[in-house]
Write an enzyme that holds these catalytic residues in place. Structure first.
Site, PDB file in Angstrom:
ATOM      1  N   GLY A  43       0.828  -1.210   0.000  1.00  0.00           N
ATOM      2  CA  GLY A  43       0.000   0.000   0.000  1.00  0.00           C
ATOM      3  C   GLY A  43       0.858   1.254   0.000  1.00  0.00           C
ATOM      4  O   GLY A  43       2.063   1.203   0.255  1.00  0.00           O
ATOM      5  N   THR A  97      -1.275 -13.799   4.648  1.00  0.00           N
ATOM      6  CA  THR A  97      -2.182 -12.650   4.748  1.00  0.00           C
ATOM      7  C   THR A  97      -3.607 -13.081   4.416  1.00  0.00           C
ATOM      8  O   THR A  97      -4.558 -12.721   5.118  1.00  0.00           O
ATOM      9  CB  THR A  97      -1.721 -11.510   3.815  1.00  0.00           C
ATOM     10  OG1 THR A  97      -0.435 -11.085   4.244  1.00  0.00           O
ATOM     11  CG2 THR A  97      -2.677 -10.329   3.850  1.00  0.00           C
ATOM     12  N   TYR A 150      -1.062 -16.904  -4.107  1.00  0.00           N
ATOM     13  CA  TYR A 150      -2.219 -15.992  -4.172  1.00  0.00           C
ATOM     14  C   TYR A 150      -3.502 -16.788  -4.382  1.00  0.00           C
ATOM     15  O   TYR A 150      -4.456 -16.662  -3.613  1.00  0.00           O
ATOM     16  CB  TYR A 150      -1.991 -14.994  -5.308  1.00  0.00           C
ATOM     17  CG  TYR A 150      -3.040 -13.911  -5.386  1.00  0.00           C
ATOM     18  CD1 TYR A 150      -3.141 -12.946  -4.384  1.00  0.00           C
ATOM     19  CD2 TYR A 150      -3.922 -13.842  -6.461  1.00  0.00           C
ATOM     20  CE1 TYR A 150      -4.103 -11.940  -4.459  1.00  0.00           C
ATOM     21  CE2 TYR A 150      -4.879 -12.837  -6.543  1.00  0.00           C
ATOM     22  CZ  TYR A 150      -4.964 -11.888  -5.542  1.00  0.00           C
ATOM     23  OH  TYR A 150      -5.913 -10.889  -5.620  1.00  0.00           O
TER      24      TYR A 150
END
Ligand code: UDP
Length: 316
Positions: A43, A97, A150
């Protein structure tokens, strides 16, 4: 759940990311008290420049894998690196995450009875054998491939969120987000839209991986955020729901659009296709249309023009 006279508090994890920050802006505009959580792994605080001037926005630098301390009526879980270069650079962080983040949020939601809107992805369909992809399709994913950290992380997170409904009667809503683009995309995320735009701005050749005949369906960010917002507030929801723009383009067609919008005629250079790169991807959005009256409006050339303008402003 609507807006009463008292501001409702919502939490956005991954608030400093591309999608997270647009969602924060929308929620502030809708009158929510917004807490943003981000560990700044990918981010960028610059994305929260508008939000940070709003007294109803509160930023916490922290990690979704840790205990969540904020009380919020709705949690939007957008914490996870999402572009292939970023998520493959630290595969364990990506996987944990998704998985530990989902476990933490479910634990929190069980105790506090809050709603979770979870950002899943079209990557759960892998390199799909069915086209377009409906929510019923189980996918075609390589569990040990470069994208697995992912794809499998996001698939496991979906399992955790669905089991939370079965086991704890939790209120979880899973949206599967297809390729989205727009202002604030990171210049270095390696994604096709940002790469092509930067190349056009510098007058460099456009890098097309493989034949360029592989397809994606690109959704402009404001359309996607509208779908997320509707998913959060809808009285009826039935996870998972695909969100994206179903108009499909090949990468060569995208290169043409970028050249037209930027007014540059550029050479095309071929590069090898990355491992496990999906050949076709296009959402079937019938369910989102039925449940949410979701209908993307922004055409690719219009969205690319707005993104180009933002890139020019940021590059100075
Ligand atoms: N791609 C490309 N040139 C680039 C970057 C990406 O041709 O400079 C291709 C990539 O191989 C893929 C498509 O564009 O087929 C979309 O890639 P992106 O990384 O944007 O997203 P994802 O693969 O996750 O959909």
């Amino acid at each position: 759940m609507g807006l009463g006279s008292v501001r409702k508090t919502v939490l956005v994890t991954g608030a400093a990311g591309f999608l997270g920050s647009h969602l924060v802006d929308r929620l502030l505009a809708e009158g929510f008290e917004v807490v943003g959580l981000d560990n700044l792994m990918t981010g960028d605080l610059a994305n929260l420049e508008n939000a940070s001037r709003d007294r109803h926005f509160h930023l916490e630098i922290g990690d979704v894998r840790e205990t969540i301390k904020v009380y919020a009526e709705i949690i939007f879980n957008f914490a996870c690196p999402a572009s292939p270069v970023h998520y493959q650079s630290d595969p364990y962080a990506t996987l944990t995450t998704s998985v530990l983040g989902a476990l933490r949020l479910v634990e929190h939601a069980r105790l506090r009875r809050c709603r979770i809107v979870h950002a899943s992805t079209s990557e759960v369909y892998g390199d799909p054998l069915e086209h377009p992809q409906t929510e019923e399709y189980w996918g075609h994913v390589n569990p040990i491939g470069d994208r697995a950290c992912y794809d499998e992380g996001k698939r496991a997170a979906e399992t955790i969120l669905r089991d939370a409904v079965r086991v704890h009667n939790a209120d979880t809503r899973i949206v599967r987000i297809f390729n989205t683009y727009g202002p604030r995309m990171a210049f270095d995320d390696g994604r096709v839209v940002s790469n092509f735009l930067i190349q056009a701005m510098r007058g460099n050749p456009i890098t097309v991986y493989g034949t360029g005949q592989q397809s994606r369906s690109f959704c402009y960010v404001s359309d996607l955020i509208e779908g997320i917002f509707r998913s959060a507030l809808a009285t009826e929801f039935d996870s998972p729901v695909n969100l994206g723009n179903p108009t499909e383009f090949t990468m060569l067609e995208l290169a043409e659009v970028v050249m037209k919008v930027t007014g540059r005629q550029l050479d095309i250079v071929r590069k090898p296709l990355p491992a496990d790169d999906p050949k076709r991807r296009c959402p079937d959005i019938s369910k989102a249309k039925r449940l949410l009256e979701f209908a993307p409006k922004v055409q690719l050339s219009e969205g690319i023009a707005r993104t180009y303008e933002n890139f020019q402003a940021r590059l100075g």
